[in-house]
Structure formats: structure tokens, C-alpha cells
Scaffold this motif. Structure first.
Motif, PDB file in Angstrom:
ATOM      1  N   LEU A 200       0.832  -1.203   0.000  1.00  0.00           N
ATOM      2  CA  LEU A 200       0.000   0.000   0.000  1.00  0.00           C
ATOM      3  C   LEU A 200       0.871   1.259   0.000  1.00  0.00           C
ATOM      4  N   PRO A 201       0.306   2.371  -0.466  1.00  0.00           N
ATOM      5  CA  PRO A 201       1.099   3.611  -0.531  1.00  0.00           C
ATOM      6  C   PRO A 201       1.259   4.245   0.848  1.00  0.00           C
ATOM      7  N   VAL A 202       2.298   5.049   0.962  1.00  0.00           N
ATOM      8  CA  VAL A 202       2.518   5.835   2.184  1.00  0.00           C
ATOM      9  C   VAL A 202       1.927   7.231   1.939  1.00  0.00           C
ATOM     10  N   ASP A 203       0.820   7.525   2.607  1.00  0.00           N
ATOM     11  CA  ASP A 203       0.199   8.850   2.458  1.00  0.00           C
ATOM     12  C   ASP A 203       1.127   9.933   3.022  1.00  0.00           C
ATOM     13  N   ASP A 204       1.212  11.018   2.286  1.00  0.00           N
ATOM     14  CA  ASP A 204       2.097  12.144   2.646  1.00  0.00           C
ATOM     15  C   ASP A 204       3.563  11.768   2.540  1.00  0.00           C
ATOM     16  N   GLY A 205       3.854  10.679   1.812  1.00  0.00           N
ATOM     17  CA  GLY A 205       5.241  10.295   1.597  1.00  0.00           C
ATOM     18  C   GLY A 205       5.878  11.134   0.481  1.00  0.00           C
ATOM     19  N   PRO A 206       7.097  10.818   0.091  1.00  0.00           N
ATOM     20  CA  PRO A 206       7.849   9.631   0.523  1.00  0.00           C
ATOM     21  C   PRO A 206       8.500   9.805   1.893  1.00  0.00           C
ATOM     22  N   VAL A 207       9.036   8.672   2.369  1.00  0.00           N
ATOM     23  CA  VAL A 207       9.763   8.653   3.629  1.00  0.00           C
ATOM     24  C   VAL A 207      11.130   8.046   3.388  1.00  0.00           C
ATOM     25  N   THR A 208      12.034   8.357   4.320  1.00  0.00           N
ATOM     26  CA  THR A 208      13.376   7.779   4.239  1.00  0.00           C
ATOM     27  C   THR A 208      13.421   6.539   5.121  1.00  0.00           C
ATOM     28  N   VAL A 209      13.804   5.440   4.538  1.00  0.00           N
ATOM     29  CA  VAL A 209      13.854   4.172   5.268  1.00  0.00           C
ATOM     30  C   VAL A 209      15.283   3.886   5.672  1.00  0.00           C
ATOM     31  N   ASN A 210      15.493   3.718   6.981  1.00  0.00           N
ATOM     32  CA  ASN A 210      16.811   3.378   7.525  1.00  0.00           C
ATOM     33  C   ASN A 210      16.592   2.883   8.961  1.00  0.00           C
ATOM     34  N   ASP A 211      16.837   1.597   9.199  1.00  0.00           N
ATOM     35  CA  ASP A 211      16.725   1.026  10.545  1.00  0.00           C
ATOM     36  C   ASP A 211      15.289   1.151  11.086  1.00  0.00           C
ATOM     37  N   MET A 212      14.333   0.447  10.457  1.00  0.00           N
ATOM     38  CA  MET A 212      12.906   0.575  10.784  1.00  0.00           C
ATOM     39  C   MET A 212      12.563  -0.067  12.123  1.00  0.00           C
ATOM     40  N   LEU A 213      11.550   0.537  12.766  1.00  0.00           N
ATOM     41  CA  LEU A 213      10.963   0.011  14.002  1.00  0.00           C
ATOM     42  C   LEU A 213       9.436  -0.001  13.855  1.00  0.00           C
ATOM     43  N   VAL A 214       8.763  -0.935  14.505  1.00  0.00           N
ATOM     44  CA  VAL A 214       7.304  -0.998  14.475  1.00  0.00           C
ATOM     45  C   VAL A 214       6.795  -1.473  15.835  1.00  0.00           C
ATOM     46  N   THR A 215       5.668  -0.914  16.249  1.00  0.00           N
ATOM     47  CA  THR A 215       5.061  -1.325  17.517  1.00  0.00           C
ATOM     48  C   THR A 215       4.086  -2.479  17.286  1.00  0.00           C
ATOM     49  N   THR A 216       3.582  -3.012  18.374  1.00  0.00           N
ATOM     50  CA  THR A 216       2.466  -3.943  18.294  1.00  0.00           C
ATOM     51  C   THR A 216       1.195  -3.173  17.952  1.00  0.00           C
ATOM     52  N   PHE A 217       0.102  -3.895  17.721  1.00  0.00           N
ATOM     53  CA  PHE A 217      -1.177  -3.211  17.483  1.00  0.00           C
ATOM     54  C   PHE A 217      -1.762  -2.716  18.801  1.00  0.00           C
ATOM     55  N   PHE A 218      -2.281  -1.497  18.773  1.00  0.00           N
ATOM     56  CA  PHE A 218      -2.961  -0.900  19.924  1.00  0.00           C
ATOM     57  C   PHE A 218      -4.404  -0.563  19.549  1.00  0.00           C
ATOM     58  N   THR A 219      -5.180  -0.227  20.573  1.00  0.00           N
ATOM     59  CA  THR A 219      -6.581   0.119  20.314  1.00  0.00           C
ATOM     60  C   THR A 219      -6.780   1.593  19.995  1.00  0.00           C
ATOM     61  N   THR A 220      -5.763   2.426  20.240  1.00  0.00           N
ATOM     62  CA  THR A 220      -5.858   3.851  19.923  1.00  0.00           C
ATOM     63  C   THR A 220      -4.621   4.307  19.149  1.00  0.00           C
ATOM     64  N   ALA A 221      -4.813   5.326  18.322  1.00  0.00           N
ATOM     65  CA  ALA A 221      -3.705   5.893  17.554  1.00  0.00           C
ATOM     66  C   ALA A 221      -2.690   6.561  18.489  1.00  0.00           C
ATOM     67  N   GLU A 222      -3.182   7.203  19.568  1.00  0.00           N
ATOM     68  CA  GLU A 222      -2.281   7.871  20.492  1.00  0.00           C
ATOM     69  C   GLU A 222      -1.276   6.900  21.114  1.00  0.00           C
ATOM     70  N   ASP A 223      -1.764   5.691  21.509  1.00  0.00           N
ATOM     71  CA  ASP A 223      -0.857   4.696  22.075  1.00  0.00           C
ATOM     72  C   ASP A 223       0.173   4.221  21.038  1.00  0.00           C
ATOM     73  N   ALA A 224      -0.309   4.049  19.808  1.00  0.00           N
ATOM     74  CA  ALA A 224       0.589   3.562  18.756  1.00  0.00           C
ATOM     75  C   ALA A 224       1.702   4.557  18.443  1.00  0.00           C
ATOM     76  N   LEU A 225       1.431   5.851  18.538  1.00  0.00           N
ATOM     77  CA  LEU A 225       2.415   6.877  18.201  1.00  0.00           C
ATOM     78  C   LEU A 225       3.247   7.328  19.386  1.00  0.00           C
ATOM     79  N   SER A 226       3.045   6.705  20.544  1.00  0.00           N
ATOM     80  CA  SER A 226       3.794   7.108  21.729  1.00  0.00           C
ATOM     81  C   SER A 226       5.126   6.408  21.847  1.00  0.00           C
ATOM     82  N   TYR A 227       5.490   5.591  20.894  1.00  0.00           N
ATOM     83  CA  TYR A 227       6.772   4.879  20.925  1.00  0.00           C
ATOM     84  C   TYR A 227       7.574   5.241  19.674  1.00  0.00           C
TER      85      TYR A 227
END
Length: 227
Positions: A200-227
Motif C-alpha cells: 500500500l502507498p505511504v500517504d504524505d510520503g515519501p519517507v526515508t527508510v533506515n533502521d525501521m521500528l514498528v510497535t504492536t497493534f494498539f486500540t488507539t492511535a495515540e498509544d501507537a504513536l507514543s513509541y
């Protein structure tokens, strides 16, 4: 004279004696004809069913193999009807709800902070039934690049997502202090490593990819973006 009379008296006495004997004999024969003797009191035996050709009145004691009846009803009545069988659960935790698969969900990736190349992944259950989301197994890759994003933050338990329900994860395409990297505008998402990812596309991209990290799934966007 005296000699003449004696013979007549003797003859008369003999005649009377003979008459009495005849009378006694006649009476004895009459009693025998009336059935007063021992033979008359003996009853004749009753004829058996075999002699008369009639069926016996004694109830049959034949069992089922002999064609007779069985006390207490038929075998079907005694065994009863088996209880209807029931449908079982898929496993001991989900109560019969199936696992969410990658292509059961619709995704969007929207850049949240360009400076940190931080983005929000939103997953929506587009199916008509709830499914169990494996929240800790999310795989994020980039088309044409090797490797997947490393997991960061706390782990959680798998959760049921209702139809139209949402789950959120935060993606760091690059750490803020890392130089270099590759500019991309697409990302690959899979709920588990065993599944074919969705691109899928990255909205408002492009982005620079280098040493990616990802969180687990959360029930709120605020929790997901807090890491």
C-alpha cells in the motif's frame, strides 16, 4: 300226622330264605348302577391341548429371539435419543472466532511526523464477521529491500476485532539521528510472517527508510504513536 307236618315247615323256611337272598342281591345291583362305589368317585383326566387341537392358554415366555415381547418397552425406548451433538470452538481462547488474515483487513499508512519519518498504520476489519488479531506478529517490509522492521514497545494479548473495528501500530521508518537511507513511497504489511503481504502507498510520503521500528497493534492511535 306229626311226621307229615315237619317237611312242609322246612320247605317253607327254605323258600323264605331263598326269597330274602334274591331281594338282597337285587338291592346290591341297584346301588352299583347308581355309582356309589369307589370307581364312581374317580374323575376322568382332562384332554391335553395336543389331543384336542386347541392352543394352550398359558402366556408365552419367549424372549426377543423367539418372537415374543420384551418387558419394559422396545430397545429403542430404553436407549433413548442421543443428545444432539454441539458445534466446537476453534481453540480454547477465541470461543470459535477465526484468526484475522492479512487480506481480511484494509490498511492505511499516514506520515505523522516528517522529521522523524514516523507514520501511523491503521488496520480495519473489512469482513462481515469478527476475527482474532495477532497483535504481536505484525511484519513491515519495503518492496525491493531486505529485512523487516524490528519490534519496539510492550507486547499485548491478541484481541477480537469486530467488523469495521480498527487497530493501530506506529512505524519508525528511520531513527532521527541516522543519516542516509532510501526514499520510498510504498510499504508492505502482513499480520504474520507466514502470509503474503499487502502493498500500500505511504500517504504524505515519501519517507526515508533506515533502521525501521514498528510497535504492536494498539486500540488507539495515540498509544501507537507514543513509541
Amino acid at each position: 300226622m306229626a311226621h307229615a307236618l315237619r317237611p312242609r315247615r322246612t320247605a317253607a323256611a327254605l323258600a323264605a330264605l331263598s326269597l330274602g337272598t334274591l331281594l338282597l342281591t337285587a338291592c346290591g345291583d341297584g346301588d352299583a348302577d347308581k355309582g356309589t362305589g369307589p370307581a364312581a368317585t374317580s374323575a376322568a383326566p382332562s384332554p391335553s391341548p395336543a389331543d384336542t387341537g386347541k392352543p394352550s392358554a398359558t402366556p408365552s415366555t419367549a424372549g426377543p429371539d423367539d418372537g415374543g415381547s420384551t418387558a419394559g418397552g422396545s430397545p429403542d425406548d430404553s436407549e433413548g435419543t442421543p443428545p444432539p451433538s454441539k458445534a466446537g470452538a476453534d481453540d480454547d481462547q477465541d470461543g470459535g472466532v477465526g484468526m484475522c488474515e492479512t487480506h481480511d483487513m484494509a490498511y492505511t499508512v499516514t506520515v505523522a511526523s516528517k522529521a522523524a519519518h514516523h507514520a501511523l498504520l491503521t488496520a480495519v476489519n473489512k469482513g462481515g464477521a469478527p476475527c482474532l488479531l495477532p497483535v504481536n506478529d505484525l511484519v513491515i517490509t519495503i518492496p525491493g529491500l531486505d529485512g523487516a522492521a524490528e519490534h519496539v514497545g510492550p507486547k499485548d494479548t491478541d484481541r477480537i476485532v469486530e467488523p469495521g473495528g480498527r487497530a493501530y501500530a506506529g512505524i519508525h521508518f528511520s531513527r532521527g539521528d541516522d543519516a542516509g537511507g532510501k526514499s520510498v513511497d510504498k510499504v508492505e504489511v502482513a499480520l504474520t510472517a507466514a502470509e503474503t503481504p499487502a502493498t500500500l502507498p505511504v500517504d504524505d510520503g515519501p519517507v526515508t527508510v533506515n533502521d525501521m521500528l514498528v510497535t504492536t497493534f494498539f486500540t488507539t492511535a495515540e498509544d501507537a504513536l507514543s513509541y
